[in-house]
Design an enzyme around this catalytic site. Structure first.
Site, PDB file in Angstrom:
ATOM      1  N   GLU A 110     -29.058  10.327  -8.418  1.00  0.00           N
ATOM      2  CA  GLU A 110     -28.667  10.295  -9.832  1.00  0.00           C
ATOM      3  C   GLU A 110     -27.930  11.576 -10.186  1.00  0.00           C
ATOM      4  O   GLU A 110     -27.794  12.472  -9.351  1.00  0.00           O
ATOM      5  CB  GLU A 110     -29.905  10.104 -10.713  1.00  0.00           C
ATOM      6  CG  GLU A 110     -30.927  11.189 -10.554  1.00  0.00           C
ATOM      7  CD  GLU A 110     -32.298  10.761 -11.088  1.00  0.00           C
ATOM      8  OE1 GLU A 110     -32.595  11.116 -12.227  1.00  0.00           O
ATOM      9  OE2 GLU A 110     -33.046  10.073 -10.362  1.00  0.00           O
ATOM     10  N   LYS A 112     -27.080  15.191 -11.984  1.00  0.00           N
ATOM     11  CA  LYS A 112     -27.802  16.354 -12.489  1.00  0.00           C
ATOM     12  C   LYS A 112     -27.111  16.770 -13.786  1.00  0.00           C
ATOM     13  O   LYS A 112     -26.061  17.413 -13.781  1.00  0.00           O
ATOM     14  CB  LYS A 112     -27.797  17.498 -11.478  1.00  0.00           C
ATOM     15  CG  LYS A 112     -28.688  18.637 -11.929  1.00  0.00           C
ATOM     16  CD  LYS A 112     -28.925  19.632 -10.814  1.00  0.00           C
ATOM     17  CE  LYS A 112     -30.004  20.633 -11.172  1.00  0.00           C
ATOM     18  NZ  LYS A 112     -29.857  21.276 -12.461  1.00  0.00           N
ATOM     19  N   ASP A 114     -26.071  18.584 -17.035  1.00  0.00           N
ATOM     20  CA  ASP A 114     -26.025  20.011 -17.358  1.00  0.00           C
ATOM     21  C   ASP A 114     -26.377  20.167 -18.839  1.00  0.00           C
ATOM     22  O   ASP A 114     -25.507  20.324 -19.691  1.00  0.00           O
ATOM     23  CB  ASP A 114     -24.623  20.547 -17.068  1.00  0.00           C
ATOM     24  CG  ASP A 114     -24.618  22.056 -16.980  1.00  0.00           C
ATOM     25  OD1 ASP A 114     -25.707  22.652 -16.981  1.00  0.00           O
ATOM     26  OD2 ASP A 114     -23.523  22.634 -16.909  1.00  0.00           O
ATOM     27  N   TYR A 221     -34.962  10.534 -17.137  1.00  0.00           N
ATOM     28  CA  TYR A 221     -35.009  10.327 -15.690  1.00  0.00           C
ATOM     29  C   TYR A 221     -36.387  10.286 -15.056  1.00  0.00           C
ATOM     30  O   TYR A 221     -36.503  10.173 -13.858  1.00  0.00           O
ATOM     31  CB  TYR A 221     -34.136  11.344 -14.971  1.00  0.00           C
ATOM     32  CG  TYR A 221     -34.408  12.786 -15.344  1.00  0.00           C
ATOM     33  CD1 TYR A 221     -35.621  13.375 -15.049  1.00  0.00           C
ATOM     34  CD2 TYR A 221     -33.427  13.541 -15.979  1.00  0.00           C
ATOM     35  CE1 TYR A 221     -35.861  14.688 -15.381  1.00  0.00           C
ATOM     36  CE2 TYR A 221     -33.663  14.856 -16.322  1.00  0.00           C
ATOM     37  CZ  TYR A 221     -34.887  15.423 -16.018  1.00  0.00           C
ATOM     38  OH  TYR A 221     -35.126  16.716 -16.356  1.00  0.00           O
ATOM     39  N   LYS A 315     -25.610  20.951  -5.663  1.00  0.00           N
ATOM     40  CA  LYS A 315     -24.767  21.554  -6.702  1.00  0.00           C
ATOM     41  C   LYS A 315     -23.294  21.491  -6.318  1.00  0.00           C
ATOM     42  O   LYS A 315     -22.930  21.859  -5.202  1.00  0.00           O
ATOM     43  CB  LYS A 315     -25.162  23.021  -6.900  1.00  0.00           C
ATOM     44  CG  LYS A 315     -26.550  23.216  -7.454  1.00  0.00           C
ATOM     45  CD  LYS A 315     -26.571  22.926  -8.940  1.00  0.00           C
ATOM     46  CE  LYS A 315     -27.571  23.730  -9.682  1.00  0.00           C
ATOM     47  NZ  LYS A 315     -27.372  24.986 -10.150  1.00  0.00           N
ATOM     48  N   CYS A 409       6.083  45.264 -27.152  1.00  0.00           N
ATOM     49  CA  CYS A 409       5.327  44.243 -27.861  1.00  0.00           C
ATOM     50  C   CYS A 409       6.171  42.974 -27.991  1.00  0.00           C
ATOM     51  O   CYS A 409       7.320  43.038 -28.435  1.00  0.00           O
ATOM     52  CB  CYS A 409       4.941  44.755 -29.256  1.00  0.00           C
ATOM     53  SG  CYS A 409       4.155  43.485 -30.266  1.00  0.00           S
ATOM     54  N   CYS A 412       6.937  42.596 -32.070  1.00  0.00           N
ATOM     55  CA  CYS A 412       7.734  43.528 -32.863  1.00  0.00           C
ATOM     56  C   CYS A 412       8.607  44.429 -31.995  1.00  0.00           C
ATOM     57  O   CYS A 412       9.432  45.186 -32.511  1.00  0.00           O
ATOM     58  CB  CYS A 412       6.827  44.391 -33.744  1.00  0.00           C
ATOM     59  SG  CYS A 412       5.858  45.575 -32.801  1.00  0.00           S
ATOM     60  N   CYS A 427      -0.256  47.525 -28.828  1.00  0.00           N
ATOM     61  CA  CYS A 427       0.951  47.728 -29.617  1.00  0.00           C
ATOM     62  C   CYS A 427       0.573  48.739 -30.707  1.00  0.00           C
ATOM     63  O   CYS A 427      -0.333  48.487 -31.495  1.00  0.00           O
ATOM     64  CB  CYS A 427       1.405  46.413 -30.250  1.00  0.00           C
ATOM     65  SG  CYS A 427       2.619  46.668 -31.553  1.00  0.00           S
ATOM     66  N   CYS A 433       3.903  45.494 -37.188  1.00  0.00           N
ATOM     67  CA  CYS A 433       3.910  44.369 -36.243  1.00  0.00           C
ATOM     68  C   CYS A 433       3.378  43.113 -36.938  1.00  0.00           C
ATOM     69  O   CYS A 433       2.206  43.051 -37.320  1.00  0.00           O
ATOM     70  CB  CYS A 433       3.047  44.722 -35.032  1.00  0.00           C
ATOM     71  SG  CYS A 433       2.908  43.398 -33.832  1.00  0.00           S
TER      72      CYS A 433
HETATM   73  S1  IVH Z   1     -35.879  15.782 -11.934  1.00  0.00           S
HETATM   74  C1  IVH Z   1     -39.781  17.812 -10.856  1.00  0.00           C
HETATM   75  N1  IVH Z   1     -33.539  14.736 -12.445  1.00  0.00           N
HETATM   76  O1  IVH Z   1     -32.580  20.156 -13.656  1.00  0.00           O
HETATM   77  C2  IVH Z   1     -38.347  17.489 -10.930  1.00  0.00           C
HETATM   78  N2  IVH Z   1     -33.960  16.945 -13.186  1.00  0.00           N
HETATM   79  O2  IVH Z   1     -33.608  22.381 -11.827  1.00  0.00           O
HETATM   80  C3  IVH Z   1     -37.949  17.327 -12.318  1.00  0.00           C
HETATM   81  N3  IVH Z   1     -32.101  17.968 -14.421  1.00  0.00           N
HETATM   82  O3  IVH Z   1     -34.739  21.543 -15.827  1.00  0.00           O
HETATM   83  C4  IVH Z   1     -36.549  17.278 -12.499  1.00  0.00           C
HETATM   84  N4  IVH Z   1     -30.752  16.247 -14.294  1.00  0.00           N
HETATM   85  O4  IVH Z   1     -34.005  19.302 -16.658  1.00  0.00           O
HETATM   86  C5  IVH Z   1     -34.320  15.814 -12.575  1.00  0.00           C
HETATM   87  N5  IVH Z   1     -31.524  13.689 -12.863  1.00  0.00           N
HETATM   88  C6  IVH Z   1     -32.303  14.758 -12.990  1.00  0.00           C
HETATM   89  C7  IVH Z   1     -31.887  15.919 -13.648  1.00  0.00           C
HETATM   90  C8  IVH Z   1     -32.744  17.001 -13.731  1.00  0.00           C
HETATM   91  C9  IVH Z   1     -30.909  17.483 -14.740  1.00  0.00           C
HETATM   92  C10 IVH Z   1     -32.591  19.320 -14.776  1.00  0.00           C
HETATM   93  C11 IVH Z   1     -34.002  19.339 -15.260  1.00  0.00           C
HETATM   94  C12 IVH Z   1     -34.575  20.631 -14.795  1.00  0.00           C
HETATM   95  C13 IVH Z   1     -33.559  21.145 -13.850  1.00  0.00           C
HETATM   96  C14 IVH Z   1     -34.254  21.423 -12.534  1.00  0.00           C
END
Ligand code: IVH
Length: 671
Positions: A110, A112, A114, A221, A315, A409, A412, A427, A433
């Protein structure tokens, strides 16, 4: 009773339409019809306060005010995730899972997100609590704010269990982030750096109505059911399916954002897909999360103190784009500072199209040997402004020449100067200016300075182009007839502008001082200088040593102030402004002169007042009182404003603390 029934019916129906719109993105009624139902419910509810429900669809607009977010222990720790940065690391992790778990492991993949982690607790299928991650063990209760997020269901479907906890991530979509920054720019407010920080800051706002306006979104999630719950979830993928059925927004609403992979190849395909596809998402992600699907296997694998062994975050690299640098241009700020700007062929990076990037200063350009015509690498990190981080030398054309940094500049034509210990060029033509003059006027008029309504950057440009203003002082000499000769300037707009200018004369000295735009003198320093010296005359006569007595003033600021005061044009400007009635002294009323009428008394200040709460706190101390953070047996007075939490009031009453209104307090200090 009919009314009661209709309210229940409307609430149910609006919850459902909300779900269809914000979770499934498949509305079945128009916005207008939705609004009509909501208006009907609002009206009915107002006649039946006895039926108030914090989870009613009418509460989505917010209004609740949280003075201080209560700390609450998590039902189980909120862990983090182990990180990985290459497919080799993912492979190694998967190999270990296969070694350590009995039999073959299935993975879920899934996104991650942000954003900001959130834990939502439901009882009786109703949202009862929303907690931030905090330190992982104890979070903060931000329920009032989370209720305003449309993607968070307040009421779950009948199929949901009685009690459950679900965790997920709150994100601010790019569109909402950009709209918010556009508004802030318009108002002259500081821009937010990125959607994640903005989401985090938004969730900690005290005013939930403002949270409601910001447009946060939420993806869930992970679910946890109470022991003995009727449906036993045995795998993560099953939990996500169920969560969607119960009304939560899960990754299932996005294409390919949740997949079950039966082997590592499946995981790699998911990574490869999102490495590219992430650029089309409406919100930011910083990677992909891979989890073991089977809950029994998860239990065998267990967790370290920090993170579960059954999950891994992959990441993505910091977002870079490759594009051609067409031209190096220069911008002049209101202080005369020169910023080199790269004009680029448009390139998509991290969800937005980038056409301009920062080049920092002359040294940086020379160090990286950046030249016009080069293919350059552009990076978007946590900052709003992308930057050029490198050149692809292999693609440099033959006739290319090193870039020669500007010596004059761009606005001017004055010869630029650079102090030995500074990276930037300036400047020096502060008084002549145009860009600097316009920048100064714009800053002067901005909300946090003189707050002149109806005078933004376009207005300044127009007045300047027409020759009506050459200095901030000229604003106060404006009158109706010449304004009316301008484009799109009717009597109404001109009248508003003149009123705004007249009103600005009432702005306190500290903001006038900030508005004058002395280098390095921001809002806080201006406030402290104003309070310490009391007037422009005293500040002008202050020596460097006297300035350095303030803890917020260092040698750089002290120098800047002394130098600014030594410039004749600045003093002339002050003189003219003063003649027009602009304030150059701290008001000599009870608020400025201290006393000891409150000596030995302890105060708690809480709620919303007609002046900023910090001002009131300052007054308490100015008159010899002591401040405390919370009401206790030692508190003498509670200075209570609007929207104060009822629990604080109750406690104060119980302990016999004297409760004061703002007016009572002002009377006490003789104001
Ligand atoms: S699972 C015990 N799934 O990433 C594991 N975390 O570094 C619980 N995050 O603060 C996290 N997307 O809020 C999980 N699909 C995802 C996520 C996710 C973002 C964040 C989460 C946590 C951080 C962990």
């Amino acid at each position: 009773m009919q009314e009661e029934q209709r309210i229940a019916e409307l609430r149910r129906s609006l919850h459902e339409h909300n779900h269809r719109y914000y979770v499934l993105a498949e509305p079945v009624i128009s916005d207008r019809e939705f609004d009509a139902l909501l208006a009907e419910l609002t009206l009915l509810e107002s006649s039946r306060p006895d039926l108030f429900d914090a989870n009613s669809p009418t509460q989505r607009v917010g209004g609740g005010f949280t003075e201080q977010f209560e700390k609450v222990a998590h039902s189980r720790p909120m862990l983090s995730l182990a990180n990985s940065y290459s497919s080799e690391e993912v492979q190694e992790w998967a190999d270990r899972i296969h070694r350590e778990s009995a039999g073959h492991a299935r993975f879920t993949c899934e996104l991650k997100y942000d954003g900001v982690a959130i834990a939502l607790q439901y009882e009786g299928r109703r949202l009862v609590r929303a907690l931030t991650r905090g330190d992982g063990t104890v979070g903060e209760d931000i329920t009032t704010n989370v209720r305003t997020i449309r993607a968070v269901p307040l009421q779950l479907s009948e199929a949901a269990p009685e009690r459950l906890e679900i965790r997920g991530e709150i994100v601010l979509p790019f569109a909402a982030f950009e709209a918010l920054n556009a508004q802030r720019k318009e108002k002259g407010e500081k821009l937010f750096a990125n959607p994640r920080n903005t989401a985090a800051g938004t969730l900690k706002l005290q005013d939930s109505a403002e949270v409601a306006r910001r447009g946060l979104d939420c993806y869930l999630y992970g679910i946890w059911l109470d022991e003995g719950a009727p449906k036993v979830v045995t795998a993560h993928s099953q939990g996500v399916d169920l969560a969607a059925e119960w009304g939560f927004k899960t990754p299932l609403v996005l294409e390919r954002a949740f997949e079950v992979a039966h082997d590592v190849e499946g995981v790699m395909a998911f990574l490869a897909h999102w490495d590219v596809a992430r650029h089309q998402l409406p919100f930011a992600i910083d990677g992909v999360v891979i989890k073991v699907d089977d809950h029994a296997q998860r239990r065998t694998l267990g967790s370290t103190a920090k993170a579960p062994r059954w999950a891994l975050a992959f990441k993505f690299e910091t977002e870079q784009g490759l594009t051609r640098l067409r031209r190096i241009a220069y911008q002049v700020g209101r202080t005369g500072a020169i910023t080199p700007v790269a004009h680029l062929d448009p390139v998509p990076i991290a969800g937005t199209t980038v056409q301009k990037a920062s080049l920092h200063n002359a040294d940086q350009i020379a160090l990286l040997d950046i030249r016009e015509g080069d293919m350059v690498r552009v990076e978007k990190g946590g900052e709003i402004i992308p930057k050029v981080v490198g050149v692809v030398l292999g693609e440099r054309s033959e006739g290319s020449q090193p870039h020669e940094y500007a010596s004059a500049c761009p606005d001017c034509g004055a010869e630029l100067v650079r102090a030995e210990d500074e990276a930037r060029h300036y400047c020096p033509n502060a008084e002549g200016c145009p860009e600097q003059i316009k920048g100064r006027i714009e800053h002067f008029a901005s909300r946090r300075a003189m707050n002149i309504d109806g005078l933004g950057s376009e207005g300044v440009e127009q007045l300047f182009a027409a020759g009506l203003i050459r200095d901030v002082a000229d604003l106060y000499a404006l009158d109706m007839p010449p304004l009316l000769t301008l484009d799109r300037m009717g009597e109404k707009r001109a009248g508003n502008l003149l009123n705004g200018i007249a009103d600005s004369k009432a702005v306190p000295f500290e903001r006038v001082l900030f508005g004058l735009g002395i280098r390095h003198v921001g809002e806080t320093v201006a406030k402290r200088l104003a309070r310490h010296f009391g007037s422009m005359a005293a500040l002008r006569d202050a020596s460097t040593e006297a300035l350095l007595e303030l803890d917020v003033v260092g040698p750089v600021i002290a120098d800047a102030v002394v130098q600014w005061c030594a410039v004749e044009a600045n003093m002339e400007r002050v003189r003219i402004l003063e003649e027009h009635g602009v304030s150059f002294e701290v008001e000599e009323d009870a608020t400025a002169a201290g006393s000891d009428v409150l000596a030995g008394q302890s105060f708690v200040v809480s709620g919303v007042f007609s002046i900023p709460r910090d001002e009131l706190k300052h007054l308490v101390e100015l008159h010899g009182g002591r401040l405390a953070g919370s009401v206790s047996g030692k508190t003498n007075f509670l200075l209570a404003g609007d929207k104060m939490g009822p629990s604080k009031l109750e406690k104060a009453e119980r302990l016999g603390v004297v409760i004061l209104s703002e007016a009572d307090f002002m009377a006490m200090i003789g104001g």
